[in-house]
Scaffold this motif. Structure first.
Motif, PDB file in Angstrom:
ATOM      1  N   HIS A 421       0.847  -1.186   0.000  1.00  0.00           N
ATOM      2  CA  HIS A 421       0.000   0.000   0.000  1.00  0.00           C
ATOM      3  C   HIS A 421       0.889   1.245   0.000  1.00  0.00           C
ATOM      4  O   HIS A 421       1.776   1.392   0.843  1.00  0.00           O
ATOM      5  CB  HIS A 421      -0.889   0.004   1.255  1.00  0.00           C
ATOM      6  N   THR A 463       5.579   3.967   1.110  1.00  0.00           N
ATOM      7  CA  THR A 463       5.111   2.578   1.146  1.00  0.00           C
ATOM      8  C   THR A 463       4.937   2.172   2.604  1.00  0.00           C
ATOM      9  O   THR A 463       5.891   2.186   3.388  1.00  0.00           O
ATOM     10  CB  THR A 463       6.105   1.645   0.450  1.00  0.00           C
ATOM     11  N   SER A 469      -1.493  -1.489   9.225  1.00  0.00           N
ATOM     12  CA  SER A 469      -2.690  -1.420   8.371  1.00  0.00           C
ATOM     13  C   SER A 469      -3.532  -0.194   8.670  1.00  0.00           C
ATOM     14  O   SER A 469      -4.440   0.137   7.904  1.00  0.00           O
ATOM     15  CB  SER A 469      -3.532  -2.687   8.571  1.00  0.00           C
ATOM     16  N   THR A 472      -3.632   4.743   6.225  1.00  0.00           N
ATOM     17  CA  THR A 472      -4.374   4.638   4.963  1.00  0.00           C
ATOM     18  C   THR A 472      -4.387   5.921   4.146  1.00  0.00           C
ATOM     19  O   THR A 472      -4.688   5.880   2.968  1.00  0.00           O
ATOM     20  CB  THR A 472      -5.831   4.234   5.234  1.00  0.00           C
TER      21      THR A 472
END
Length: 852
Positions: A421, A463, A469, A472
Motif C-alpha cells: 500500500h 510505502t 494497516s 491509509t
C-alpha cells in the motif's frame, strides 16, 4: 498489553539504569497510553533460596496434616546443615525442589520470617507457595521447581520475581502494540536505538510435502502457514522462564504446546493455533460455515454457526472459528501419566497454524458468538500478515527445543498476492496539519522510523509497512510525524475567529432564557431525548394526539424508549420524581427544574436518506437531501415545579407552588425573547382542565399563534407518574416566541419624571378573559400608559351570579414632563371607557351606585 521490562530489553538495548517509569514516560511522549508500571517483587527482602526436600516426618497428633521437613539449602544458611521447617501442605515429596524463605527474610505484604516454635517443633523458615511469593496462585499448594536447580540457588533470580511490567492500554488503531515486537519498535524509536526484530528468522520455502491446506475463501484468509512437529514428549513441561513471562503478561500457563503458541503470539503479535494431528481427518480447509453447522469451542460451548462465519474445517466438519477460538475436538490433549506403568500419554504430533484473517470477518464472528479472545482482539485491530510464516517457524523451533520434537520437512504457505500500500503526501503536509514547520528531512526520518519506505522530494511516495494497516491516508502519516516529533513541542495558540463571528441570535436567546429561569429559582436538568409509548399513556394523551406521532430509532439505546421525544415533559417529570424520591429538594424545600432542547416532530413529508460516500465531501444536493429526510426540530423550553414556592417564617406565611407560577415562568421566557405573551384558559392534556392556561404570541402577520401551555398537572397524571401533589408544568415553543420577539431585546429606559399610579376595579362577566380586559385598557389609555398589572380577582354574592371583579394597577408616565393629576385621571377614564365598550366592563363602585 502487559510488557515486562526484562523481556523488552531482549529487543532494545536500553541504558542500564533505565527504569520502567522512564520507559513509560518515553512511550507516553510517543503517543502510547501507559496506564501503570507494576513493580514486581518490590516487597521481597532477605534470603530466598532453592531447597531440596531430604526427609518428611508426618505429625499425626493434629487434626490437620502437619509435616516436619528437612530441607537442604546448600550454603545459604551459613552452616551447610539442613533446615528444619514445619509445613502444612502435602503436594510435595522427598527429592522435590522447593522455594525456602530463611529467617530474616520479608515476603510481599511486609510478612517477616523468623525461627519460631510451632506444633511442638522449631520451624527455621518457611516453604512457600506461589501466592506467598506474589505469583499467581493455582491453588495446588507449595511451588515445586524443576529438578535442574541446585540447592542454595537464589530463588529470586530463578523465579524472576523482581521485574517491572508496563501495562499499556492499546487503542484500536495501534493493534501492532499488542505484541512485544510492536512495543519494542516504539521503544527503540523513542530512544533512537536499534531494534532487534524477533521476526527476522530464516523461514524455509513452501513445498509440496507440507500438511494439505485448501483456502476456499481467499478474501477472508489471505495468509495460511502450516507446519508439523512430531515426536513430542507428552511429559515435557514449559520451562520456568516461559511460564513466568506468560504470567507477567497476564496469561495462565496450560501445557507446553499451548504455552508456546501463546508466547509467540505475545512476542510477534500473530495469533497461532496448535492441532493434535492424530485428531485431524483429511486436509485443513478454510471456508465459510454452512448455516446451522455446529461447533463445540474450547470453552465447552456448543455453537450454532452462521453462514458468514469463517471456519477452519477438516473432513468431519468445522474444527475452529477462524481467528476467534479453536474447537474442542482437535485440541492438544493434556499429558497424563499411567499410574501402573508410569508411561505418559498425550499429544505427540502437532500441526501449527499461523494465518491472517480479515479483521471485519473476525470482529463480526466474535460479536455474533459473544467470544472475546486474545486472538480476536488482535485480528480485529490488525495483525501483520507477513509475520505468519515467521510465527510458525518460531513456534516450531521452540517445540523442537523444549518438547524434544522433530520438525517435518514439509512447509505449507498459502498467499493471496497483493502489492504494498502506497500513499502520496506533500512533504509539507505534516507541518500544515500541526501548524509547525517540519523540514523534509525530519518528515522522511520519522516515517522511516515507523517502518515506511519513502521516495521523492517535494511530493513523497510512502510505502506503508505490513504491520501498520491503520495508515491509509496522508493525515495518518502526518499524525505519525507529529507524535514522534513530540506533541509537547507543538505551540499552544488560541484560535482567532474572523471579525463579525460569534453567537447566533438563537444561541443568545437560548442563554438568556437559561439565565432568566435560573434567576427565577429553577435548576437546569439535561435529559436524554428518548421516549416510549408508556410515557404518553402516563401523560394521558389521547390516541390521536399529534405528540404520539414519533420518529422511531433503528438502533435505540433502550428498547423501552425507542422514539425521539415530541415534548420535554417526560424527561423533566422523571427527573423531578427522582429528585423528590431522594430528598433532593432545594433550600426552600421545593423542586423547580427547567430544560431547553429540541423536540422532533415528523411531518410525513420526509424523504428517504441516501447513504453517502466516505471518500469525498458530500455535494450541496446530497446535504440538502439529508436535511429533507429529517423531521422538524423546534427548540422548546419547559419547567416543572412542586412543593412550597415560599417557605413560612418570621416574615409571614408560606405559599405552595401553583399554576400561576408555571404561567409566570412562561412570561419570564417571553420577556427574555422580547415577546408579549397572552394567557387564556384552556383544556389540554396533561394539565388539569380547570387550571390550564394556553399561551399565545402575536406573529409578524398580526395573527395570534398558540406557542404552549402552563398550569397544574391533572391528578391522574400526578398519580401515574408518582409525582408530588399539585405538581405544575409549563412548555413553550422557544422558536415561535423568538419569531414574535423581533430580534434584539432593547434595554429599558430610565425616566427622570415621576410615575402616576391609578387603580381600577372592573366588573365583567365570568366568561370574559382578563387578557381581553387588559388589552382594552392598553388601547384606551394611550401613549402615557407605562404598564398594566392585574393584582386582584374577586367573585362573590355582592357582585351577582356569573360576575367577577378584576382590579388593575395602571402606571402612567410622560417622557418629557411630570403628569398632572388631571392628565393621569383622564388617561385612566379613557382606559375604563375602552374596556366598557369592548368587554362590557363596569367600574365596581359605579355598578353599585347604578343599582341603588
Amino acid at each position: 498489553m502487559r510488557a515486562p521490562l526484562s523481556w523488552l530489553r531482549e529487543y532494545v538495548e536500553l541504558p542500564a539504569g533505565e527504569t520502567g517509569r522512564d520507559v513509560a514516560a518515553k512511550l507516553i511522549e510517543a503517543g502510547l497510553e501507559v496506564e501503570t508500571v507494576d513493580r514486581l517483587g518490590a516487597g521481597i527482602q532477605g534470603p530466598l533460596v532453592v531447597g531440596k526436600v531430604l526427609a518428611i516426618e508426618e505429625l499425626t497428633e493434629f487434626k490437620k496434616p502437619i509435616r516436619y521437613c528437612q530441607v537442604d539449602v546448600g550454603d545459604a544458611n551459613g552452616t551447610g546443615e539442613p533446615q528444619n521447617i514445619v509445613c502444612g501442605a502435602t503436594n510435595f515429596r522427598v527429592g522435590d525442589k522447593v522455594v525456602v524463605v530463611l529467617p530474616g527474610a520479608v515476603l510481599p505484604g511486609g510478612f517477616a520470617i523468623s525461627a519460631r516454635k510451632t506444633y511442638g517443633k522449631v520451624s527455621e523458615g518457611m516453604i512457600c507457595s506461589g501466592g506467598e511469593l506474589g505469583l499467581p496462585d493455582d491453588g495446588t499448594g507449595i511451588l515445586v521447581l524443576p529438578p535442574e536447580y541446585e540447592p542454595g540457588a537464589d530463588a529470586v533470580e530463578v523465579l524472576e520475581l523482581v521485574d517491572e511490567v508496563l501495562d499499556i492500554a492499546v487503542t484500536p488503531d495501534r493493534g501492532y502494540c499488542l505484541s512485544m515486537r510492536g512495543i519494542a519498535r516504539e521503544t527503540a524509536t523513542a530512544y533512537g536505538l536499534q531494534l532487534r526484530d524477533p521476526a527476522l528468522l530464516d523461514v524455509p520455502t513452501p513445498n509440496a510435502e507440507g500438511y494439505q491446506v485448501e483456502v476456499a475463501d481467499p478474501r477472508g484468509c489471505d495468509r495460511f502457514a502450516a507446519r508439523t512437529v512430531t515426536g513430542l514428549r507428552p511429559e515435557a513441561a514449559s520451562p520456568l522462564w516461559l511460564r513466568r513471562r506468560l504470567q507477567k503478561s497476564g496469561m495462565r500457563p496450560v501445557s507446553l504446546p499451548v504455552d508456546i503458541t501463546n508466547y509467540v503470539m505475545l512476542e510477534l503479535g500473530s495469533p497461532l493455533h496448535a492441532y493434535d494431528r492424530s485428531r485431524l481427518e483429511g486436509p485443513i480447509t478454510v471456508r465459510r460455515a454452512a448455516a446451522g453447522e455446529l461447533l463445540t469451542t474450547l470453552d465447552g460451548t456448543k455453537r450454532k454457526l452462521d453462514a458468514d462465519d469463517l471456519v477452519i474445517a477438516d473432513e468431519t466438519g468445522p474444527i475452529g472459528l477462524a481467528g476467534v477460538m479453536g474447537g474442542i475436538d482437535s485440541e492438544v490433549a493434556d499429558p497424563e501419566q499411567d499410574e501402573q506403568s508410569g508411561e505418559w500419554r498425550g499429544t505427540t504430533e502437532v500441526v501449527v497454524e499461523a494465518a491472517h484473517f480479515d479483521p471485519v470477518t473476525v470482529a463480526r464472528t466474535s460479536r455474533r458468538h459473544r467470544i472475546s479472545s486474545e486472538a480476536s482482539r488482535r485480528f480485529e485491530r490488525g495483525v501483520d500478515p507477513e509475520a505468519a510464516a515467521a510465527a510458525a517457524q518460531r513456534t516450531v523451533d521452540l517445540l523442537v527445543l523444549l518438547g524434544g520434537g522433530t520438525a517435518e520437512a514439509g512447509v505449507t504457505y498459502f498467499v493471496t498476492p497483493h502489492g504494498p500500500h502506497t500513499i502520496k503526501i506533500p512533504a509539507s503536509h505534516p507541518g500544515r496539519v500541526a501548524g509547525v514547520d517540519y523540514p523534509r528531512e525530519a518528515v522522511v526520518r520519522r516515517l522511516q522510523q515507523v517502518g515506511c519506505d519513502v521516495y521523492g522530494q517535494d511530493e513523497l511516495t510512502v510505502t506503508v509497512p505490513s504491520w501498520r494497516s491503520d495508515l491509509t491516508d496522508p493525515n495518518d502519516l502526518a499524525e505519525e510525524v507529529i507524535r514522534l516529533e513530540g506533541y509537547a513541542n507543538l505551540p499552544s495558540t488560541l484560535p482567532r475567529p474572523p471579525a463579525g463571528r460569534g453567537l447566533t441570535e438563537r444561541q443568545r436567546l437560548h442563554r438568556r432564557v437559561g439565565r432568566a429561569l435560573a434567576g427565577a429559582g429553577y435548576v437546569e436538568a439535561l435529559n436524554y431525548p428518548f421516549v416510549g409509548a408508556d410515557s404518553f399513556d402516563q401523560l394521558g394523551l389521547a390516541e390521536d394526539d399529534p405528540r404520539r406521532r414519533t420518529v422511531t430509532l433503528v438502533n435505540p439505546l433502550s428498547d423501552e424508549e425507542p422514539a425521539m421525544r415530541t415534548t420535554l415533559l417526560p424527561g423533566l417529570l422523571a427527573a423531578l420524581r427522582r429528585n423528590d424520591g431522594r430528598g433532593s429538594q432545594g433550600s426552600q424545600g421545593s423542586l423547580a427544574l427547567f430544560e431547553t432542547g429540541l423536540v422532533f416532530l415528523p411531518t410525513g413529508e420526509e424523504t428517504r436518506a441516501e447513504r453517502l460516500r466516505v471518500d469525498a465531501r458530500p455535494s450541496e444536493e446530497e446535504i440538502a437531501s439529508l436535511g429533507a429526510a429529517l423531521p422538524r426540530q423546534p427548540r422548546h423550553a419547559a419547567v416543572v415545579l412542586a412543593g412550597p414556592r415560599e417557605q413560612p417564617g418570621w416574615w409571614g406565611e408560606g405559599r405552595a407552588a401553583g399554576w400561576a407560577d408555571a404561567v409566570e415562568a412562561a412570561r419570564t421566557v417571553a420577556h427574555a425573547a422580547g415577546a408579549e405573551l397572552t394567557v387564556r384558559a384552556a383544556q389540554f392534556a396533561p394539565w388539569h382542565p380547570g387550571r390550564c392556561a394556553a399561551l399565545y404570541v402575536r406573529g409578524a402577520d398580526g395573527e395570534e399563534q398558540l406557542v404552549g401551555h402552563a398550569g397544574e398537572l391533572h391528578p391522574r397524571v400526578v398519580k401515574a407518574l408518582g409525582l408530588p401533589q399539585r405538581t405544575c408544568a409549563m412548555e413553550i415553543d422557544l422558536d415561535a416566541v423568538e419569531s414574535a420577539g423581533g430580534g434584539v431585546v432593547p434595554a429599558p429606559s430610565v425616566s427622570g419624571f415621576p410615575v402616576a399610579t391609578r387603580d381600577v376595579a372592573l366588573v365583567v362577566d365570568e366568561s370574559v378573559p382578563a387578557a381581553r380586559v387588559e388589552a382594552a385598557l392598553r388601547e384606551g389609555a394611550g401613549e402615557l400608559l407605562e404598564s398594566v398589572r392585574l393584582f386582584d380577582v374577586f367573585a362573590g354574592e355582592q357582585l351577582g351570579s356569573g360576575r367577577k371583579s378584576l382590579a388593575y394597577a395602571l402606571r402612567f408616565r410622560a417622557a418629557d414632563r411630570t403628569l398632572t393629576a388631571e392628565e393621569a385621571s383622564s388617561a385612566r377614564d379613557a382606559a375604563v371607557a375602552s374596556a366598557a365598550e369592548r368587554t362590557g366592563a363596569v367600574l365596581r363602585g359605579a355598578e353599585a351606585a347604578a343599582g341603588a
